[in-house]
Write an enzyme that holds these catalytic residues in place. Sequence first.
Site: not given
Length: 408
Positions: A357-360, A398
Amino acid sequence: MKPLGPVPPQFEAIEGELAVGGRKASALVREAGGTPLFVYSRAAIAARMEALRAAMPERLAIHYAMKANPYGPLLEFMADLVDGLDIASGGELDLAREAGYLPREISFAGPGKRDGELTAAIRAGVTLNLESENEAERALDIGRALGVAPRLAIRVNPSFEMRGSGMKMGGGAKPFGVDEDRVPALARQIVDAGAMWRGFHIYTGSQALDAEAIIETQGQVLDTAARLAQEAAVEVPHLNMGGGFGIPYFDKDRPLNISAIGAALAERFAELPPVLAETQFAIELGRYLVGEAGVYLTRIVDRKESHGATFLVCDGGLHHQLAASGNFGTVVRRNYPVAIANKFAAEAEEEVNVVGCLCTPLDRLADQAMLPRADVGDLVAVFCAGAYGASASPASFLGQGPAREMLV
Ligand SMILES: *Cc1c(COP(=O)(O)O)cnc(C)c1O
């Protein structure tokens, strides 16, 4: 399609669902209060220890390297199974004491020990595996100030390294240990200073799956310890021979042949040189003891398509399982063993990408993997999560926060 790593053989399905310690994944998640969740199996750890004891010579002590997994209940459980605990920080010392380990069962290696850490260890009576001459001097000074003879061993930076180990920690210029050629003088100095001399610690690498490489290295470790002791004219009360036993994470990895290692070691123990005749021997293992006993469970929160590829987006990710994402010391990213936990017995039928779910773009749990059809609400299991998971991942990244953990 890219292959997945091998699921450790002890995992079974109950009513089609992955079970850990005889209980279904969905039930464990319910009890824990949700996902993401690390589950560690007592039965799997105990079985691993039993097999290891059976394979190794009785004379060999088995230590747990707690950096692999410092979860309190697991640490307490290990206390009854192992002969010693290896720590690498003052924080780990506190956790070890809380878990009930006795100071004389604990040895403390690791570079950059602060004076406060040395003081706490010496006061408690923990063995220090000294990483440098400077550290030796500080430990002796602190011992004098406290009126305590510190328990001191030297960590040797050997001139050889373990073939085929995943992470090399000996041989050549290293921040770990004292270069072999300077060890005899330091050993002499420590003994002459009146410290409680404990011997040597020789650690050469990690995550080796080749028994022959480990056998060869252990032979070199014994030869080196004997030679250094002779040169220094000191005894070797204790020899920590390192560890490095690996587990299969990836496709084509094969389990380590521990009976070959045990048999070779028994032969060596039967013909020890006089200087090692009275020595207590130990190995220190982290991932081999606990790695395969742990599963990381994360729930699918979205299923989406992009340019013909399917993405299963989970509520967990690299902030808990950095190693599975391929960002913890791997050169080429490969898939860990991954399954749909609540469809563990189902046939694989589609190629998907399991992401966190991390934006990377780094947050990947499985690339182009064949899995049973899965949807929002299903549980993804990432195996081999018992070591270097929760405590070795950036949980605050995050603003996500830590995973739940559970020993069953
Ligand atoms: C990391 C480490 C270990 C444990 O390594 P594993 O691969 O988990 O067995 C043992 N000893 C030392 C000195 C270490 O640095």
